[in-house]
Structures are given as C-alpha cells and as structure tokens.
Design an enzyme around this catalytic site. Structure first.
Site, PDB file in Angstrom:
ATOM      1  N   ALA A 180      -4.165   7.261   0.804  1.00 40.23           N
ATOM      2  CA  ALA A 180      -5.356   7.098  -0.042  1.00 40.23           C
ATOM      3  C   ALA A 180      -6.279   6.040   0.532  1.00 40.23           C
ATOM      4  O   ALA A 180      -7.490   6.095   0.374  1.00 40.23           O
ATOM      5  CB  ALA A 180      -4.934   6.678  -1.445  1.00 40.23           C
ATOM      6  N   GLU A 236      -8.157   7.516   4.813  1.00 39.27           N
ATOM      7  CA  GLU A 236      -9.030   8.659   5.108  1.00 39.27           C
ATOM      8  C   GLU A 236     -10.329   8.608   4.287  1.00 39.27           C
ATOM      9  O   GLU A 236     -11.426   8.842   4.799  1.00 39.27           O
ATOM     10  CB  GLU A 236      -8.280   9.966   4.846  1.00 39.27           C
ATOM     11  CG  GLU A 236      -9.222  11.125   5.034  1.00 39.27           C
ATOM     12  CD  GLU A 236      -8.573  12.454   5.298  1.00 39.27           C
ATOM     13  OE1 GLU A 236      -7.366  12.518   5.528  1.00 39.27           O
ATOM     14  OE2 GLU A 236      -9.321  13.440   5.285  1.00 39.27           O
ATOM     15  N   SER A 249     -11.796   5.962   2.985  1.00 41.43           N
ATOM     16  CA  SER A 249     -12.683   4.875   3.412  1.00 41.43           C
ATOM     17  C   SER A 249     -13.321   5.198   4.753  1.00 41.43           C
ATOM     18  O   SER A 249     -14.488   4.857   5.000  1.00 41.43           O
ATOM     19  CB  SER A 249     -11.904   3.562   3.514  1.00 41.43           C
ATOM     20  OG  SER A 249     -11.289   3.290   2.282  1.00 41.43           O
ATOM     21  N   CYS A 298      -9.635   4.611  -9.190  1.00 39.54           N
ATOM     22  CA  CYS A 298      -9.097   4.190  -7.892  1.00 39.54           C
ATOM     23  C   CYS A 298      -8.646   2.722  -7.897  1.00 39.54           C
ATOM     24  O   CYS A 298      -9.449   1.815  -8.145  1.00 39.54           O
ATOM     25  CB  CYS A 298     -10.148   4.399  -6.819  1.00 39.54           C
ATOM     26  SG  CYS A 298      -9.616   3.808  -5.210  1.00 39.54           S
ATOM     27  N   GLU A 325     -14.943  -3.328   2.284  1.00 39.18           N
ATOM     28  CA  GLU A 325     -14.978  -2.857   3.680  1.00 39.18           C
ATOM     29  C   GLU A 325     -16.347  -2.274   3.999  1.00 39.18           C
ATOM     30  O   GLU A 325     -16.937  -2.564   5.045  1.00 39.18           O
ATOM     31  CB  GLU A 325     -13.926  -1.761   3.909  1.00 39.18           C
ATOM     32  CG  GLU A 325     -12.501  -2.256   3.926  1.00 39.18           C
ATOM     33  CD  GLU A 325     -11.488  -1.114   4.021  1.00 39.18           C
ATOM     34  OE1 GLU A 325     -11.833  -0.010   4.469  1.00 39.18           O
ATOM     35  OE2 GLU A 325     -10.326  -1.335   3.635  1.00 39.18           O
TER      36      GLU A 325
HETATM   37  C1  HEM Z   1     -14.048   5.174  -0.386  1.00 36.11           C
HETATM   38  C2  HEM Z   1     -12.754   5.059  -0.511  1.00 36.11           C
HETATM   39  C3  HEM Z   1     -11.976   5.641  -1.652  1.00 36.11           C
HETATM   40  C4  HEM Z   1     -12.286   6.675  -2.503  1.00 36.11           C
HETATM   41  C5  HEM Z   1     -13.557   7.528  -2.518  1.00 36.11           C
HETATM   42  C6  HEM Z   1     -11.177   6.819  -3.423  1.00 36.11           C
HETATM   43  C7  HEM Z   1     -11.149   7.732  -4.475  1.00 36.11           C
HETATM   44  C8  HEM Z   1     -10.167   7.788  -5.434  1.00 36.11           C
HETATM   45  C9  HEM Z   1     -10.202   8.642  -6.606  1.00 36.11           C
HETATM   46  C10 HEM Z   1     -11.313   9.644  -6.955  1.00 36.11           C
HETATM   47  C11 HEM Z   1      -9.081   8.373  -7.332  1.00 36.11           C
HETATM   48  C12 HEM Z   1      -8.731   8.971  -8.708  1.00 36.11           C
HETATM   49  C13 HEM Z   1      -7.887  10.208  -8.653  1.00 36.11           C
HETATM   50  C14 HEM Z   1      -7.692  10.876  -9.998  1.00 36.11           C
HETATM   51  O1  HEM Z   1      -8.168  10.399 -11.038  1.00 36.11           O
HETATM   52  O2  HEM Z   1      -7.059  11.949 -10.031  1.00 36.11           O
HETATM   53  C15 HEM Z   1      -8.311   7.377  -6.600  1.00 36.11           C
HETATM   54  C16 HEM Z   1      -7.090   6.873  -6.989  1.00 36.11           C
HETATM   55  C17 HEM Z   1      -6.378   5.948  -6.253  1.00 36.11           C
HETATM   56  N1  HEM Z   1      -6.776   5.284  -5.108  1.00 36.11           N
HETATM   57 FE1  HEM Z   1      -8.532   5.503  -4.159  1.00 36.11          FE
HETATM   58  N2  HEM Z   1     -10.222   5.885  -3.115  1.00 36.11           N
HETATM   59  C18 HEM Z   1     -10.662   5.145  -2.041  1.00 36.11           C
HETATM   60  C19 HEM Z   1     -10.018   4.084  -1.420  1.00 36.11           C
HETATM   61  C20 HEM Z   1      -8.780   3.616  -1.762  1.00 36.11           C
HETATM   62  C21 HEM Z   1      -8.102   2.518  -1.114  1.00 36.11           C
HETATM   63  C22 HEM Z   1      -8.673   1.686   0.023  1.00 36.11           C
HETATM   64  C23 HEM Z   1      -6.879   2.404  -1.715  1.00 36.11           C
HETATM   65  C24 HEM Z   1      -5.746   1.462  -1.445  1.00 36.11           C
HETATM   66  C25 HEM Z   1      -5.570   0.759  -0.383  1.00 36.11           C
HETATM   67  C26 HEM Z   1      -6.818   3.402  -2.773  1.00 36.11           C
HETATM   68  C27 HEM Z   1      -5.763   3.581  -3.626  1.00 36.11           C
HETATM   69  C28 HEM Z   1      -5.772   4.418  -4.724  1.00 36.11           C
HETATM   70  C29 HEM Z   1      -4.668   4.515  -5.659  1.00 36.11           C
HETATM   71  C30 HEM Z   1      -3.355   3.733  -5.607  1.00 36.11           C
HETATM   72  C31 HEM Z   1      -5.047   5.478  -6.622  1.00 36.11           C
HETATM   73  C32 HEM Z   1      -4.216   5.989  -7.789  1.00 36.11           C
HETATM   74  C33 HEM Z   1      -4.603   5.292  -9.035  1.00 36.11           C
HETATM   75  C34 HEM Z   1      -3.896   5.861 -10.256  1.00 36.11           C
HETATM   76  O3  HEM Z   1      -3.508   7.020 -10.281  1.00 36.11           O
HETATM   77  O4  HEM Z   1      -3.763   5.084 -11.211  1.00 36.11           O
HETATM   78  N3  HEM Z   1      -7.992   4.116  -2.771  1.00 36.11           N
HETATM   79  N4  HEM Z   1      -9.013   7.018  -5.457  1.00 36.11           N
END
Ligand code: HEM
Length: 401
Positions: A241, A244, A246, A351, A360
């Site tokens: 997560a 890719e 980011s 997220c 970043e």
């Molecule tokens: C531009 C970069 C990013 C985008 C567009 C993005 C987008 C998302 C989205 C849309 C979700 C929600 C999924 C859902 O509701 O079904 C999510 C969840 C999550 N993201 Fe990101 N993400 C990004 C970067 C990151 C980074 C850098 C990390 C960690 C190092 C991360 C860790 C997580 C985690 C752990 C979840 C799960 C949260 C949960 O289910 O409570 N993400 N992300």
C-alpha cells in the site's frame, strides 16, 4: 452506452481517459447494474455515504475473493489485511497502525525524504534528462516504506516485484499466469518477512526508532492483539500500500504540472500553494481509482435496489470529477479550495498512510519545481492498462536549472 458498459471489459479509450466514460455513466446511470451482478457507483454523494457506514457496507472480501482465488495464498493475504476486514477485527488491527503513524514518528522522516529527493534531483541536473518512474517516483516511496518496516537496502527490488504481482491480482480480470505469479509472491514474501522478524527479535538493537515492524511484532508477541498470520499480512499490505500508490501520485503530479505549465508558474509565484497542489494532483489522478464494498442487507441507493451480498464498485475517479462536488471538475487547478477528494477513502478505513504520502509529495514537488527553471516532457507518458490502479509506466522529462 450504459446498457453496454461492463467494468470487466472497459471500452476502448478508457485507459487513456476513464473520466469521460464515467461522466457519461454518472449522468445516465449513477448506480449502474454491471452485467456480472455487481454495481458501479459514480456519484460523490452516494460513495461518501457508503464509506461512512461500515455496518451496512462491508469491506470483508471472503465471499467476493473465494471464486477468484480459491483456497490459496492470495486468498489468505487479501482477506487478512486490515483494509479488507470489518470491525471488531478492523478496530483491533487499525489501532496498531495508528501508533506507528503519529505525527511525531513521521516527522522523523522529513530529513530522510529531503535527502533522498536531493539525490534524485542531483542526478537529473547532471544528466539533463530522466525517466522519472524508475529514477525518482518509484524510488522515494519504496525507500521510505522499507525504512518504516526495516527492510534492508539490498532487498528492495524483491519487494517491488512481489508487490506488483500481489496487487495485480486485484484487477477485475486475470490470466492464470498472473494468478500463479501472485500466489508465489505471497509465499515468498511471507517467508522473507518471517526471517526479517526473527532477525529483529534476535537483535532488537539493530532496529531504528522509526520502524513499524517492531510495534506490530510486539503486538503479535503478547499473543492477544495480533496473530502471526495477521502480523505477516499487515506487513505485506503496508509494503504494497505504501509504495505503488505513492509512486503514481508523484509521477502523475510531475506529469500534470508539465502538461499545465501555467500551474508551474503559479506555484513559483506562490510557493504556499504546495499543499493544495498535492491535493489537486490526488483528486485529478487518483492513484487508487476503485474501492469496493459489499451490501450487508438488501438496500436501495438512489432508487436502485441492491441485493444483500452484492459487490459495489466505488469509483473514486468518478467521484473526484463529480461537478456537484467540484466546480469545473476537469480543470487542473492547484489552488482549488475546498478539495474534499476521496483519493484516500473516508470513514474507518481512511488511508493510514495519508500523512506520510502527503509529506513525500510536498517535499518532492517543492524541491523539483524550485530547483529547475525549465522542465519539459520528452515524450508522451505511458499509462499502464490497469483500471484499479492508475499507473504511469514511463515518463521522460528534460530539465535545466
Ligand atoms: C498516494 C498514496 C496513497 C493512496 C492514494 C492511498 C489510498 C488508500 C485508500 C483509498 C485506502 C482506503 C481503502 C478502503 O477504504 O477500502 C487506503 C487504506 C490504507 N492505506 Fe493508503 N494510500 C496511499 C499511501 C499509503 C501509504 C504511504 C501507506 C503506509 C505506509 C498506506 C497505508 C494504508 C493502510 C494501512 C490502509 C488500510 C487502512 C484501513 O483499512 O483501516 N497508504 N489507502
């Protein structure tokens, strides 16, 4: 057009410009019954509503993934990671992430991110030209998320290959080869992480203060907060997560700014626009274009009956261009306010890494546009033929100080 739309076989031209096709769908059928029994949602208000109600709309993917993956490593991974669980399991696991992503923990990354970006830009200055994906936008997030999990420098190429194979398995249609590759990748990734965790436990002093793996491994060790299988899949999920998405945010930001040179001038005149610029990049080209939920009961949305158990596609890309929420939605405007895009989702699953990703992006864009007087696209960007992740495969730019 709506009668023919099928998310499993998107029409020609969709990859180049999904927004036009989805705008048409939003106007004609905002809750569209896809031929496979799922529903495609394109209106901001409907999608926002669904994100905010994890009781009526489940993130659990066991019944959706069983026909696709069967009893396999991919099934185990994609049904155990935090993003695909519902409360109370979700609440328990998410708490552990919260403690690793505090502002204080993240601030420790600022000098590291700045140093990495300076290094990439030095290379661009020396060569005068750069393939951005390989040499900049992929490198930065993988370095940061690998630091976060304590993955040694030499192994970062492996992580990239596994992550790509595991995430590709989430695309709506797949070849047998892609499935096999995804399954092998989960097995290898788990073995790799088991060894890494063992090494950390044998020598705790070798871990840096900012490593999340320690927080998660402690939670597993006390036997109540996290099982071993859960621990491994949260680590895999975070590595996937965290990079890719980011990478694509950074590639798209550079691409859109170079396609809109008036916005580069605007940012130079008013550097305070950096944060709204990051938000506009996220809105305009959402790195994750689709989230999914399953109806936990028979329910009606915008006059359409959705039977219990149905899979709904939340089209983040369409919501981010909904004219009822964003005036003149197809205009790229780095000063846009308000800008409540849905690129990080919303509600309990919002997220966990959003602050880190924004950090970043702000450092990367600020340094790039400050340092180079002249920046040009050398050739048209190549967009990958995937619909869930909006990926730039290749982006060549030229720069002069
Ligand atoms: C531009 C970069 C990013 C985008 C567009 C993005 C987008 C998302 C989205 C849309 C979700 C929600 C999924 C859902 O509701 O079904 C999510 C969840 C999550 N993201 Fe990101 N993400 C990004 C970067 C990151 C980074 C850098 C990390 C960690 C190092 C991360 C860790 C997580 C985690 C752990 C979840 C799960 C949260 C949960 O289910 O409570 N993400 N992300």
């Amino acid at each position: 057009m709506p009668a023919e739309f099928d998310i499993r076989r998107v029409p020609d031209g969709y990859i180049a410009d999904p927004y036009r096709v989805l705008a048409d769908l939003r106007t004609k059928a905002p809750v569209y019954p896809n031929p496979d029994g799922s529903f495609v949602l394109t209106r901001y208000a409907d999608i926002e509503h669904i994100y905010r109600d994890p009781v009526l709309w489940s993130s659990d993917k066991k019944s959706a993934f069983w026909p696709k993956f069967g009893d396999s490593p991919l099934f185990e991974h994609h049904t155990t990671s935090v993003v695909f669980t519902d409360p109370p399991d979700h609440t328990r696991i998410r708490k552990l992430f919260q403690s690793a992503f505090t502002r204080k923990a993240l601030n420790a990354f600022v000098p590291r991110i700045s140093g990495l970006v300076d290094g990439y830009l030095d290379r661009l200055a020396d060569a005068g030209q750069m393939e951005v994906v390989e040499e900049f936008s992929f490198r930065l997030p993988i370095e940061v998320v690998s630091d976060l999990l304590g993955v040694p420098q030499s192994d970062r190429g492996l992580i990239r290959r596994w992550a790509e194979a595991i995430l590709t398995a989430l695309e709506p249609s797949l070849t047998q080869d892609q499935l096999d590759h995804g399954n092998r990748s989960v097995i290898e990734f788990k073995e790799y992480l088991c060894d890494l965790i063992k090494a950390r436990r044998a020598n705790p002093a070798s871990a840096s203060d900012t490593e999340v793996i320690g927080t998660l491994a402690d939670a597993e060790a006390d036997g109540e907060r996290l099982t071993e299988i859960e621990l491994l899949h949260q680590c895999i999920f975070m590595l996937n997560a965290g990079h890719e998405t980011s990478t694509n945010m950074i590639s798209h930001g550079i691409h859109e700014m170079l396609r809109h040179p008036d916005q580069i001038d605007r940012l130079r005149r008013d550097p305070g626009l950096i944060d709204p610029m990051v938000e506009e990049v996220l809105r305009y080209q959402a790195p994750i274009q689709i989230n999914n939920r399953a109806a936990t009961t028979d329910i009606r949305v915008a006059g359409v009956d959705i039977p219990k158990g149905s899979n709904v596609h939340l089209m983040i890309n369409a919501a981010n261009r909904d004219p009822d929420q964003f005036p003149d939605p197809d205009r790229f405007d780095i000063g846009r306010k308000p800008n409540r895009h849905l690129s990080f989702g919303l509600g309990v699953h919002i997220c966990a890494g959003n602050t880190l990703a924004r950090m970043e992006a702000a450092i990367a864009f600020q340094k790039l546009f400050e340092r180079f007087e002249k920046l040009d696209l050398v050739e048209p960007a190549q967009i990958a033929p995937r619909i869930r992740f909006r990926e730039i495969k290749r982006l060549v730019i030229a720069a002069k100080s």
